[in-house]
Motif scaffolding. Structure first.
Motif, PDB file in Angstrom:
ATOM      1  N   SER A 228      54.739  83.498  46.271  1.00 22.59           N
ATOM      2  CA  SER A 228      54.754  82.032  46.289  1.00 22.59           C
ATOM      3  C   SER A 228      55.041  81.448  44.909  1.00 22.59           C
ATOM      4  N   GLN A 229      55.069  82.286  43.875  1.00 21.26           N
ATOM      5  CA  GLN A 229      55.310  81.827  42.503  1.00 21.26           C
ATOM      6  C   GLN A 229      56.781  81.914  42.103  1.00 21.26           C
ATOM      7  N   THR A 230      57.649  82.341  43.012  1.00 19.83           N
ATOM      8  CA  THR A 230      59.052  82.553  42.659  1.00 19.83           C
ATOM      9  C   THR A 230      59.935  81.308  42.663  1.00 19.83           C
ATOM     10  N   PRO A 231      59.587  80.215  43.370  1.00 21.68           N
ATOM     11  CA  PRO A 231      60.477  79.052  43.278  1.00 21.68           C
ATOM     12  C   PRO A 231      60.661  78.612  41.818  1.00 21.68           C
ATOM     13  N   GLY A 232      61.918  78.506  41.421  1.00 26.38           N
ATOM     14  CA  GLY A 232      62.242  78.106  40.055  1.00 26.38           C
ATOM     15  C   GLY A 232      62.135  79.225  39.035  1.00 26.38           C
ATOM     16  N   ALA A 233      61.791  80.425  39.471  1.00 23.55           N
ATOM     17  CA  ALA A 233      61.642  81.550  38.534  1.00 23.55           C
ATOM     18  C   ALA A 233      62.999  81.948  37.965  1.00 23.55           C
ATOM     19  N   ASP A 234      62.969  82.380  36.718  1.00 26.25           N
ATOM     20  CA  ASP A 234      64.167  82.853  36.052  1.00 26.25           C
ATOM     21  C   ASP A 234      64.297  84.376  36.118  1.00 26.25           C
ATOM     22  N   PHE A 235      63.210  85.039  36.493  1.00 26.51           N
ATOM     23  CA  PHE A 235      63.187  86.497  36.584  1.00 26.51           C
ATOM     24  C   PHE A 235      62.091  86.881  37.562  1.00 26.51           C
ATOM     25  N   ALA A 236      62.378  87.857  38.408  1.00 25.77           N
ATOM     26  CA  ALA A 236      61.350  88.415  39.294  1.00 25.77           C
ATOM     27  C   ALA A 236      61.761  89.819  39.675  1.00 25.77           C
TER      28      ALA A 236
ATOM     29  N   LYS B  93      54.537  78.093  25.136  1.00 28.39           N
ATOM     30  CA  LYS B  93      55.536  77.022  25.167  1.00 28.39           C
ATOM     31  C   LYS B  93      56.934  77.530  25.515  1.00 28.39           C
ATOM     32  N   HIS B  94      57.140  78.865  25.477  1.00 31.80           N
ATOM     33  CA  HIS B  94      58.468  79.412  25.724  1.00 31.80           C
ATOM     34  C   HIS B  94      58.657  79.963  27.134  1.00 31.80           C
ATOM     35  N   LEU B  95      57.612  80.591  27.669  1.00 38.65           N
ATOM     36  CA  LEU B  95      57.741  81.162  29.012  1.00 38.65           C
ATOM     37  C   LEU B  95      56.373  81.444  29.626  1.00 38.65           C
ATOM     38  N   ARG B  96      56.393  81.590  30.935  1.00 43.41           N
ATOM     39  CA  ARG B  96      55.191  81.933  31.702  1.00 43.41           C
ATOM     40  C   ARG B  96      55.480  83.255  32.404  1.00 43.41           C
ATOM     41  N   VAL B  97      54.663  84.270  32.096  1.00 46.66           N
ATOM     42  CA  VAL B  97      54.815  85.601  32.691  1.00 46.66           C
ATOM     43  C   VAL B  97      53.613  85.854  33.589  1.00 46.66           C
ATOM     44  N   GLN B  98      53.874  86.214  34.829  1.00 41.41           N
ATOM     45  CA  GLN B  98      52.818  86.574  35.777  1.00 41.41           C
ATOM     46  C   GLN B  98      53.074  88.001  36.268  1.00 41.41           C
TER      47      GLN B  98
ATOM     48  N   ASN C  50      61.032  80.557  32.486  1.00 38.50           N
ATOM     49  CA  ASN C  50      61.362  80.180  31.112  1.00 38.50           C
ATOM     50  C   ASN C  50      61.127  78.686  30.947  1.00 38.50           C
ATOM     51  N   HIS C  51      60.570  78.302  29.805  1.00 48.31           N
ATOM     52  CA  HIS C  51      60.312  76.887  29.535  1.00 48.31           C
ATOM     53  C   HIS C  51      61.378  76.252  28.643  1.00 48.31           C
TER      54      HIS C  51
ATOM     55  N   LEU D  66      66.501  83.128  25.948  1.00 45.97           N
ATOM     56  CA  LEU D  66      67.057  84.138  25.054  1.00 45.97           C
ATOM     57  C   LEU D  66      66.189  85.392  25.059  1.00 45.97           C
ATOM     58  N   TYR D  67      64.882  85.203  24.986  1.00 44.50           N
ATOM     59  CA  TYR D  67      63.946  86.321  25.003  1.00 44.50           C
ATOM     60  C   TYR D  67      64.130  87.148  26.285  1.00 44.50           C
TER      61      TYR D  67
END
Length: 179
Positions: free
Chosen positions: A19-27, A116-121, A143-144, A150-151
């Motif tokens: 449920s956390q994948t909407p808008g995710a940049d990586f999964a 401030k740069h990204l949220r990793v779960q 990514n924020h 870039l990271y």
């Protein structure tokens, strides 16, 4: 699936992490036969992190040194030393190694690092596949900003190479199924 086979799969649809994948940049998600089906998700998470190979801590140290030059947070080591704290005593909001615990049920634990740069779960989800107990380890990143993108452009491909290797080493580690 044999006991040491690691397969890349879609995030399990009945997991909370999905449920956390909407808008995710990586999964991504890696699945393997559960070496200790009677253990809770938190017990399994602690075993996996407690058996993290030392080379992962070396890579984290290199990462921590390199990213401090551009303003990213020093995370520390991936390996969790043995704790006197039983798995059943952890509560949402507490720190577990380099992450904060944000979701906790008997079959899934999700830990997170958000800056401030990204949220990793990261999720450890215990489930059944064709009647066999399985564990899925999933990562979802949002990514924020440009530095987060870039990271992840650098770390994403490396992550997909090293996570299956790390999990295979964890499963081969002595007493990996017991803590």
């Amino acid at each position: 699936m044999n006991a040491t086979q690691i397969t890349r799969q879609a995030l399990p649809e009945h997991s909370h992490i999905a449920s956390q994948t909407p808008g995710a940049d990586f999964a991504d998600c890696y699945c393997f036969a559960d070496p200790c089906p009677d253990a809770s998700a938190m017990e399994t998470y602690l075993v996996v992190m407690g058996k993290t190979p030392r080379w992962m801590d070396f890579l984290m140290a290199v990462r921590n040194h390199a990213v401090r030059l551009v303003g990213l947070k020093h995370l520390g080591a991936m390996h969790l030393p043995p704790s006197a704290q039983p798995a059943s005593s952890y509560k949402v909001g507490e720190r577990v190694g380099i992450f904060s615990l944000i979701h906790l049920t008997a079959d899934e634990v999700i830990v997170c690092d958000d800056d401030k740069h990204l949220r990793v779960q990261v999720s450890v989800f215990k489930h059944q596949e064709l009647g066999q107990p399985m564990v899925s380890v999933s990562t979802v990143v949002h990514n924020h900003n440009r530095l987060g993108r870039l990271y992840m452009a650098v770390v994403g491909p490396v992550h997909q190479l090293i996570v299956p290797i790390m999990l295979k080493q964890v499963l081969h580690a002595p007493s990996a199924a017991h803590r």
